[in-house]
Structure formats: C-alpha cells, structure tokens
Design an enzyme around this catalytic site. Sequence first.
Site, PDB file in Angstrom:
ATOM      1  N   THR A  53      -3.520   4.255  16.908  1.00  0.00           N
ATOM      2  CA  THR A  53      -3.996   2.907  16.580  1.00  0.00           C
ATOM      3  C   THR A  53      -4.221   2.092  17.843  1.00  0.00           C
ATOM      4  OG1 THR A  53      -2.702   2.973  14.536  1.00  0.00           O
ATOM      5  CG2 THR A  53      -3.483   0.827  15.264  1.00  0.00           C
ATOM      6  N   THR A  54      -3.246   2.121  18.765  1.00  0.00           N
ATOM      7  CA  THR A  54      -3.349   1.355  20.004  1.00  0.00           C
ATOM      8  C   THR A  54      -4.465   1.889  20.887  1.00  0.00           C
ATOM      9  OG1 THR A  54      -0.959   1.017  19.842  1.00  0.00           O
ATOM     10  CG2 THR A  54      -1.996   0.435  21.924  1.00  0.00           C
ATOM     11  N   TYR A 116      -7.502   2.599   3.399  1.00  0.00           N
ATOM     12  CA  TYR A 116      -8.582   2.030   2.585  1.00  0.00           C
ATOM     13  C   TYR A 116      -8.681   2.691   1.209  1.00  0.00           C
ATOM     14  CZ  TYR A 116     -13.081   0.427   0.892  1.00  0.00           C
ATOM     15  OH  TYR A 116     -14.068  -0.090   0.103  1.00  0.00           O
ATOM     16  N   TYR A 142       2.813   9.401  10.189  1.00  0.00           N
ATOM     17  CA  TYR A 142       2.751   8.006  10.632  1.00  0.00           C
ATOM     18  C   TYR A 142       2.660   7.118   9.399  1.00  0.00           C
ATOM     19  CZ  TYR A 142       0.980   3.890  13.239  1.00  0.00           C
ATOM     20  OH  TYR A 142       0.795   2.639  13.773  1.00  0.00           O
ATOM     21  N   ARG A 147      -0.972  -1.644   7.606  1.00  0.00           N
ATOM     22  CA  ARG A 147      -2.354  -1.372   8.015  1.00  0.00           C
ATOM     23  C   ARG A 147      -3.101  -0.504   7.001  1.00  0.00           C
ATOM     24  NH1 ARG A 147      -4.759  -1.869  13.246  1.00  0.00           N
ATOM     25  NH2 ARG A 147      -3.419  -2.889  14.761  1.00  0.00           N
ATOM     26  N   LYS A 170       6.862   8.658  12.380  1.00  0.00           N
ATOM     27  CA  LYS A 170       6.772   7.352  13.020  1.00  0.00           C
ATOM     28  C   LYS A 170       6.885   6.318  11.913  1.00  0.00           C
ATOM     29  CE  LYS A 170       3.891   4.179  15.691  1.00  0.00           C
ATOM     30  NZ  LYS A 170       2.575   3.907  16.323  1.00  0.00           N
ATOM     31  N   ILE A 212       7.954   4.899  19.350  1.00  0.00           N
ATOM     32  CA  ILE A 212       6.562   5.027  19.807  1.00  0.00           C
ATOM     33  C   ILE A 212       6.104   3.599  20.061  1.00  0.00           C
ATOM     34  CG2 ILE A 212       4.215   5.701  19.177  1.00  0.00           C
ATOM     35  CD1 ILE A 212       5.427   8.070  17.674  1.00  0.00           C
TER      36      ILE A 212
END
Length: 316
Positions: A53-54, A116, A142, A147, A170, A212
């Site tokens: 994501t980052t 989504y 994850y 999100r 995560k 993380i």
Amino acid sequence: MKHSIFTGSGTALITPMYPFDSPQKGAINFDVLEQLIEYQISHSTDALIIAGTTGEATTLTEEEYQKLISEAVKITNHRIPVIAGSGSNNTKTAVKRSLIAKDAGADALLIVTPYYNKTSQSGLIEYFITCAEAAELPVILYNVPSRTGVNISPQTCLTLSKHPFITGLKDAAANFTQTMDTILLCGDNLDIYSGNDDITVPMLSLGSKGVISVLANILPQKMHDICVFYENGKTTESKDLQIELLPLMRALFADVNPVPVKQALNLLGLSVGSCRSPLFKIEPAAKEKLITALKHPEIQKYLRLFPSFEIENLLF
C-alpha cells in the site's frame, strides 16, 4: 512450527518517483530507490516490503512492478528478506503478480484481501490458497478492513494457518480482541505482525513478531529498536520509545498513506516525488501537523540519522 519470514521491523517502503513535470514524467526513480534501500539496511531494518500500500502498488503497471521487485532484490542482495505485495481484487491478477514477484527473486509475498468487490470468508480462503499454491512462496496475509471493506476472521486465519505456505498475518484491523482470538486459535502456525506503527508495543505484548512499518521509511533504526528492546526484556525502554515517536507516527497518517510519508521524505531532503493519482498533494492542515512533529526536539535528535537531513528544509 513454521519458519518466520522475519522478526522485528519490516519497512513498508515507498516507491520513489520523479516529479511529474520532469522529463521522466513521474516514472520510478531507481537511483533514489537504491539510496533508500541502502539507508534501510545500514540502519537495521529487518525486512523490506516492496509494492505494498505504501509503495502505491495499485498504480504500477505490470512492467513497473516487475522492474521494481527485480531492482529491490538486486540492491538488497540477500542481506534481508524482500517481501513483495502481490494482492488484488482480481484473483488472476494476484496470481500473476505473485508469479512475477517469484521470478524477480522475492523471498515472500504480502497478499491483501480483495478490495471493493470484497468476498465471503470462504472466498478469502480460496483466494489466498490459490495465490500461495501458484507461487509456492511464504505468504503473509494482509488484513486492513479500513481500506478493503473486508475482514479476515480468526476462524479463517486458523484454516489458512494450516497451509504450509501461509506463515504470517499483517494485522491492521486494530482490534485487540480479534488479535487475541487469532493468536489463541493459530498459535505458532501464524506469525502476527502489527500493521499499525502506533500500537507496535501493545501488539508485541500479545506475542506479535514485530511490525510492518511506515515510520521506518524515516527512522528504521528506531522501529527496529522498539522490537529488539521488547524481545530482550527491556519493555520499559521499548514502551518509552514507542510513546516518544507517537506524535510522528500519527502525523504520518494525518492524510492518506503514503501522502504524508512521501512529503516527510521530501522535506528531509530526499527527492521521492509525489504520489500518483488518485492520491493528491498533502492537505495544508496535515502538512502543518507533519512539520510540527518533525520539528519536535525529541524527534530532531533521531532525524540526524537521516542521510539528507537539513533542519532548514523544515523551516518554511
């Protein structure tokens, strides 16, 4: 018991890019990528998470993704694990990226839940197992429901933890009751990593293997120290460092990640570019909060570890 991919602090690395008004028009800046990775390794980060994501993974083309993982693996040269983000809301895309990451030399995969369109718990099980068996690499699940809009339940973690390639989680749900239930069910079959910097120590107290981290883009040594202090029984030192860094941790999420951390790196003198659309430049209030946190005396003493740090960059 399965082999841990890493313990300690893994950096969710940003993807540096050229300015959009430069001749390179926002392409990945591989020269700066090398600087970032060398800084990370020389300051004790325990693993690198690339194209998460980052790292703005969803904005990368297939060609960019392949080259980014390949270059990260080449620069790192087996000194620490390279974990590639390969999840998607399309299982075929997730499988394809997982295979690309494997061919590029990644040591493991970080696979986010489908976003989504979401799915059921049964759909999550099929999705994760399909990706894991296709790539035959260790997988960190994850879970970031804020999100993605979907949560991995503890019972689903138990089912997935029985798969030989699925080794970690995560956990960015920030739900301690759920985390404890997951640990109770899975035990040593699933390593837990905090997905939120600001609860690293509480997660360590529950038995997590580490974090993380977004903040580790700036201060990898300090995030590593939080984990090592705790592991070595220096819980007070770990807690004190967590609290000392808390204002900066929060400022890095004053706008949508990774907008603030890229802004911070730019302010500190390392040209990493801006985020790709639909992410936008940092909001003024968030930028003010970020600068205030960076200028705090307790943070300043650690920022002097940063290779391009100049206090003047912050004074405007």
